[in-house]
Design a protein around this motif. Structure first.
Motif, PDB file in Angstrom:
ATOM      1  N   ALA A  63       0.813  -1.172   0.192  1.00 36.86           N
ATOM      2  CA  ALA A  63       0.242   0.059   0.025  1.00 36.86           C
ATOM      3  C   ALA A  63       0.899   0.847  -0.273  1.00 36.86           C
ATOM      4  N   VAL A  64       2.011   0.943   0.273  1.00 32.30           N
ATOM      5  CA  VAL A  64       2.786   2.267   1.087  1.00 32.30           C
ATOM      6  C   VAL A  64       3.546   2.814  -0.568  1.00 32.30           C
ATOM      7  N   LEU A  65       4.111   1.784  -0.974  1.00 31.20           N
ATOM      8  CA  LEU A  65       4.674   1.339  -2.438  1.00 31.20           C
ATOM      9  C   LEU A  65       3.393   1.962  -3.683  1.00 31.20           C
ATOM     10  N   GLY A  66       2.432   1.298  -3.382  1.00 28.43           N
ATOM     11  CA  GLY A  66       0.720   2.074  -4.386  1.00 28.43           C
ATOM     12  C   GLY A  66       1.041   3.545  -4.409  1.00 28.43           C
ATOM     13  N   GLY A  67       0.753   3.820  -3.045  1.00 23.19           N
ATOM     14  CA  GLY A  67       0.672   5.394  -2.877  1.00 23.19           C
ATOM     15  C   GLY A  67       1.170   6.056  -2.825  1.00 23.19           C
ATOM     16  N   ALA A  68       3.072   5.612  -3.606  1.00 23.50           N
ATOM     17  CA  ALA A  68       3.863   6.197  -3.146  1.00 23.50           C
ATOM     18  C   ALA A  68       4.378   6.776  -5.121  1.00 23.50           C
ATOM     19  N   ILE A  69       3.468   5.412  -5.913  1.00 24.88           N
ATOM     20  CA  ILE A  69       3.396   5.608  -7.350  1.00 24.88           C
ATOM     21  C   ILE A  69       2.019   6.220  -7.965  1.00 24.88           C
ATOM     22  N   ALA A  70       0.996   6.469  -7.208  1.00 26.50           N
ATOM     23  CA  ALA A  70       0.070   6.998  -7.325  1.00 26.50           C
ATOM     24  C   ALA A  70       0.685   8.432  -7.269  1.00 26.50           C
ATOM     25  N   SER A  71       0.901   8.935  -6.420  1.00 24.83           N
ATOM     26  CA  SER A  71       0.892  10.612  -5.872  1.00 24.83           C
ATOM     27  C   SER A  71       1.950  10.613  -7.046  1.00 24.83           C
ATOM     28  N   ALA A  72       3.068  10.127  -7.680  1.00 21.97           N
ATOM     29  CA  ALA A  72       4.365  10.417  -8.281  1.00 21.97           C
ATOM     30  C   ALA A  72       2.788  10.859  -9.512  1.00 21.97           C
ATOM     31  N   ALA A  73       2.279   9.723  -9.618  1.00 20.26           N
ATOM     32  CA  ALA A  73       0.872  10.018 -10.844  1.00 20.26           C
ATOM     33  C   ALA A  73       0.463  11.629 -10.699  1.00 20.26           C
ATOM     34  N   VAL A  74      -0.120  11.452  -9.087  1.00 17.75           N
ATOM     35  CA  VAL A  74      -0.765  12.863  -9.356  1.00 17.75           C
ATOM     36  C   VAL A  74       0.741  14.425  -9.516  1.00 17.75           C
ATOM     37  N   VAL A  75       0.989  14.454  -9.233  1.00 12.24           N
ATOM     38  CA  VAL A  75       2.096  15.461  -9.311  1.00 12.24           C
ATOM     39  C   VAL A  75       2.422  15.716 -11.052  1.00 12.24           C
ATOM     40  N   GLU A  76       3.116  14.050 -11.239  1.00  7.37           N
ATOM     41  CA  GLU A  76       2.456  14.589 -12.715  1.00  7.37           C
ATOM     42  C   GLU A  76       1.629  15.393 -13.495  1.00  7.37           C
ATOM     43  N   ARG A  77       0.380  15.102 -13.269  1.00  5.73           N
ATOM     44  CA  ARG A  77      -0.658  15.988 -14.534  1.00  5.73           C
ATOM     45  C   ARG A  77      -0.347  17.358 -13.754  1.00  5.73           C
ATOM     46  N   PHE A  78       0.350  17.770 -12.466  1.00  9.05           N
ATOM     47  CA  PHE A  78       0.511  19.334 -11.933  1.00  9.05           C
ATOM     48  C   PHE A  78       1.641  20.259 -12.895  1.00  9.05           C
ATOM     49  N   GLN A  79       2.785  19.137 -12.873  1.00  9.24           N
ATOM     50  CA  GLN A  79       4.488  19.519 -13.728  1.00  9.24           C
ATOM     51  C   GLN A  79       3.835  20.365 -14.589  1.00  9.24           C
ATOM     52  N   LEU A  80       2.578  19.937 -15.950  1.00  8.89           N
ATOM     53  CA  LEU A  80       2.737  21.864 -17.007  1.00  8.89           C
ATOM     54  C   LEU A  80       2.322  22.904 -15.757  1.00  8.89           C
TER      55      LEU A  80
END
Length: 309
Positions: A63-80
């Motif tokens: 769950a911790v690893l999955g949450g980290a990967i999911a949070s990385a995907a969320v941040v990527e959406r805000f990079q632009l």
């Protein structure tokens, strides 16, 4: 044969797994874990974790690893959005701040221009003067030519200047022409541009994670230092990446703009003084779909110089 294939596939999976672990998201959550443990104690955490059943321990780790990967995907959406904010495209409510910082950038450019003109007016230049002149010329290249085009941040001015150079030199508006030119570029040029853009995006993500890292300051004071240094580092690295990306965009227009004329069946200008007018006509055609009434398309094999309009 099968063993070799599986070995290769396993290697690729391992590389992807390691790459996923070595991300800003993992560092962010690891820093948070360290901060919480420092606040509440390592022993209480280990005692609680070891009392849990093994399936639950494994589930928590997944769950911790999955949450980290999911949070990385969320941040990527805000990079632009973050990148545009760093460039100076701010909400209208911040126009007062934007105008102030834009004036500061104009003043900085003006000081560089005065130093450059002073060196140009000298009859002779020493070796140190020549080096300073080259440095000033490079610094001025990071600003748009016209003050009206200035942005409130150095990063914004670097990218704005790169967008405008093709317009100044060739009459080609990069905002309009770039998506079309991109489709015509050779794969080697695309690879270099993609690598430069990926580095710029990575720095934007690191900048976001740096600000999020301030959250852990509630439990650990050193989080302030790490977050502040990381944000500063990310922004200055983004400036360096933007310079490379801007140079590659300019080089793409320098070397491959003829492909636009050829693909659109427009004659490439023979003389340099004709090119800005021809570029403006090409830009207008892409943006509005209009050409002079007397204009006729030509076959690709019959491309000829532009006739003065």
């Amino acid at each position: 044969m099968t063993a070799k294939v599986l070995e290769g596939a396993g290697g690729k999976v391992a590389e992807q797994w390691i790459s996923s672990l070595l991300t800003s998201a993992i560092v962010f959550w690891a820093g948070g874990l360290v901060a919480v443990i420092q606040r509440f104690g390592w022993q209480s955490f280990t005692d609680w974790f070891t009392k849990q059943p093994e399936p639950l321990q494994l589930a928590l780790l997944v769950a911790v690893l999955g949450g980290a990967i999911a949070s990385a995907a969320v941040v990527e959406r805000f990079q632009l959005m973050a990148l545009r904010g760093l460039e100076g495209y701010w909400h209208p409510i911040l126009n007062g701040f934007k105008d102030h910082f834009t004036r500061q950038q104009i003043k900085a450019k003006g000081k560089l221009e005065l130093q450059f003109q002073d060196l140009d007016n000298r009859p002779r230049l020493t070796s140190r003067d020549r080096q300073l002149r080259i440095k000033l010329d490079r610094q001025l290249n990071n600003f748009p030519v016209q003050d009206i085009d200035m942005m409130p941040t150095p990063l914004g001015n670097i990218l704005r200047a790169a967008e405008l150079r093709s317009l100044d030199k060739y009459g080609l508006d990069a905002v309009i022409c770039w998506p079309r030119l991109w489709l015509l570029l050779p794969e080697s040029a695309k690879a270099d541009l993609q690598a430069a853009r990926a580095e710029l995006n990575a720095m934007a993500r690191l900048w976001i994670w740096s600000w999020l890292f301030f959250i852990w300051a509630f439990w650990a004071w050193w989080a302030l230092l790490i977050a502040g240094f990381s944000a500063w580092f990310a922004y200055h690295w983004a400036i360096a990446a933007a310079k490379t990306y801007g140079d590659l965009i300019e080089a793409s227009f320098d070397l491959y703009r003829g492909l636009l004329y050829e693909a659109l069946r427009l004659p490439f200008p023979k003389q340099a003084d004709q090119e800005p007018a021809a570029g403006r006509m090409l830009t207008q055609y892409l943006w509005r779909g209009t050409l002079p009434e007397s204009y006729q398309f030509i076959a690709t094999s019959e491309i000829s110089p532009v006739i003065d309009q």
